[in-house]
Design a protein around this motif. Structure first.
Motif, PDB file in Angstrom:
ATOM      1  N   LEU A  16      59.925  49.713 -17.173  1.00  0.00           N
ATOM      2  CA  LEU A  16      60.306  48.401 -16.653  1.00  0.00           C
ATOM      3  C   LEU A  16      59.085  47.568 -16.293  1.00  0.00           C
TER       4      LEU A  16
ATOM      5  N   SER B  32      61.095  43.120 -13.800  1.00  0.00           N
ATOM      6  CA  SER B  32      61.210  42.780 -15.223  1.00  0.00           C
ATOM      7  C   SER B  32      61.915  41.452 -15.415  1.00  0.00           C
TER       8      SER B  32
ATOM      9  N   THR C 170      57.831  40.026 -24.188  1.00  0.00           N
ATOM     10  CA  THR C 170      58.437  41.212 -24.793  1.00  0.00           C
ATOM     11  C   THR C 170      59.773  40.863 -25.433  1.00  0.00           C
TER      12      THR C 170
ATOM     13  N   SER D 182      62.828  45.514 -24.995  1.00  0.00           N
ATOM     14  CA  SER D 182      63.048  45.595 -23.544  1.00  0.00           C
ATOM     15  C   SER D 182      64.406  46.170 -23.178  1.00  0.00           C
TER      16      SER D 182
ATOM     17  N   ILE E 253      57.427  45.704 -19.280  1.00  0.00           N
ATOM     18  CA  ILE E 253      58.070  44.536 -19.877  1.00  0.00           C
ATOM     19  C   ILE E 253      57.342  43.279 -19.418  1.00  0.00           C
TER      20      ILE E 253
ATOM     21  N   LYS F 143      59.604  38.581 -14.665  1.00  0.00           N
ATOM     22  CA  LYS F 143      58.519  38.368 -15.616  1.00  0.00           C
ATOM     23  C   LYS F 143      59.021  37.838 -16.950  1.00  0.00           C
ATOM     24  N   ASN F 144      60.216  38.247 -17.365  1.00  0.00           N
ATOM     25  CA  ASN F 144      60.707  37.881 -18.696  1.00  0.00           C
ATOM     26  C   ASN F 144      61.986  37.070 -18.555  1.00  0.00           C
TER      27      ASN F 144
ATOM     28  N   TYR G 223      62.143  47.694  -9.763  1.00  0.00           N
ATOM     29  CA  TYR G 223      61.380  47.472 -10.991  1.00  0.00           C
ATOM     30  C   TYR G 223      62.185  46.665 -12.001  1.00  0.00           C
TER      31      TYR G 223
END
Length: 388
Positions: A24, A60, A31, A36, A27, A63-64, A56
């Protein structure tokens, strides 16, 4: 094989929680989903694993922005429903926070209520519930929850900041245009605000929305925030968010106002299309505009956009007997009047509105009973009024 794919393979058997956490954390913002989602599926294999790795998973999601939040929330809801044993407080807390990060406010609220029944609500839980309430259009209840937190902890800076921000928003809602509209079936039109940017960007992810509305790409909350601020800076545009009392943001509508004419632009979010919500939003927006003094609502839809044309006509909009000149001849103009108007008058008002608001559209000359179309248009140049 990418490093992330290798980490997923290593985590599968035997799958230790630490391995899943590393997957996690690996990613990143770029990604692809094909890499992912297998790691995320591993994190949701069991309630025990979710309890240990949910922080976690939130990392992720932060971030994404392209992760399929709708699928993740659906998987998470299924995991909770299928569990044979009751979830403990930490698992429920993680469920609420991941659901909120996935814009599933209904699931987040159910988890928070289960947590309250099991363990009582900590200050952070109450603030998350307040945030969900605000996102669903209930700022009053959100402020009440902030007040409860501040009674327990008078120096809680987060609670104080939310209270001040939401109080300011409530005070900014003023009539006739910039006011909340409460409709049937738990729907509300709320003046658009920068706080709507994250769910707006998520619900806008279907490229067809931009293609059918001529709106710019809004792939990230920052772009959505900039777009909202741009709309709010135009004194002739009155934008609203369509909110559901359980699900939050599901669409957007704006009215461009010039004199006693308004031009309607609507779109329904990716997860909510095909459920009749567009018709209800159109009806709410038009009723509100007529109360605010609009005499005729104008709009347009591409000829191939059969869903929008069907929804508009079902709400009483009728086709206008004129087309724009190329390259804009590929759309149908429609109108809805507060009082009966003949086609000549509607056409004159459409042309006058287009000229006054600098749409760039050009229309063919239209004959009239009392002179040329140009003269008719010159007679229809009232002073553009403020919508504030």
């Amino acid at each position: 094989m990418s490093a992330l794919q290798a980490a997923v393979d290593n985590a599968r058997s035997p799958a230790a929680d630490a391995d899943i956490a590393r997957v996690l954390m690996a990613i990143g913002a770029s990604t692809p989903a094909s890499e992912s989602m297998p790691g995320i599926a591993l994190a949701l294999q069991s309630a025990t694993r979710f309890r240990n790795v949910w922080p976690y998973l939130i990392l992720s999601l932060r971030k994404n922005r392209r992760l399929d939040r709708t699928s993740i929330a659906r998987m998470l809801a299924g995991l909770w429903a299928d569990s044979s044993a009751p979830w403990d407080a930490d698992s429920l807390r993680g469920l609420a926070r991941v659901a909120h990060a996935c814009f599933d406010l209904s699931l987040a609220m159910r988890a928070l209520h289960a947590l309250r029944d099991l363990h009582g609500s900590a200050g952070s839980d109450l603030l998350l519930e307040a945030t969900c309430r605000a996102a669903c259009g209930d700022l009053e209840q959100a402020l009440t929850l902030c007040g409860t937190v501040l009674q327990r902890a008078p120096h809680n800076a987060i609670a104080a900041g939310l209270r001040d921000r939401w109080t300011q928003r409530l005070h900014s809602w003023r009539g006739p245009w910039h006011a909340r509209v409460v409709g049937r079936d738990g729907l509300r039109l709320e003046p658009l605000h920068a706080e709507h940017a994250p769910p707006l960007a998520w619900q806008y992810r279907d490229p067809e929305i931009a293609a059918k509305t001529l709106l710019p790409p809004l792939e990230a909350p920052a772009l959505a925030t900039d777009w909202i601020e741009h709309r709010l800076a135009d004194r002739h545009i009155v934008p609203y968010a369509l909110l559901h009392r359980e699900h939050g943001f599901i669409g957007s509508v704006e009215v461009t106002v010039s004199g006693t004419e308004g031009f309607l632009c609507v779109w329904i979010g990716t997860d909510w299309q095909g459920q009749g919500l567009g018709r209800r939003m159109i009806a709410m927006a038009c009723e509100h505009a007529f109360r605010c003094g609009i005499e005729i609502m104008l709009t347009a839809a591409y000829d191939h956009n059969s869903a929008s044309l069907r929804a508009l006509r079902a709400c009483g909009f009728a086709d206008v007997n004129i087309r724009a000149e190329p390259p804009d001849e590929d759309r149908t103009f429609l109108s809805l009047s507060a009082a009966s108007l003949d086609q000549d008058e509607i056409v004159r008002r459409l042309i006058g509105f287009s000229d006054r608001t600098d749409t760039g559209l050009r229309f063919p000359a239209v004959a009239s009973n009392d002179g040329s179309a140009a003269e008719a248009q010159r007679q229809m140049q009232p002073r553009v009024e403020e919508t504030q």
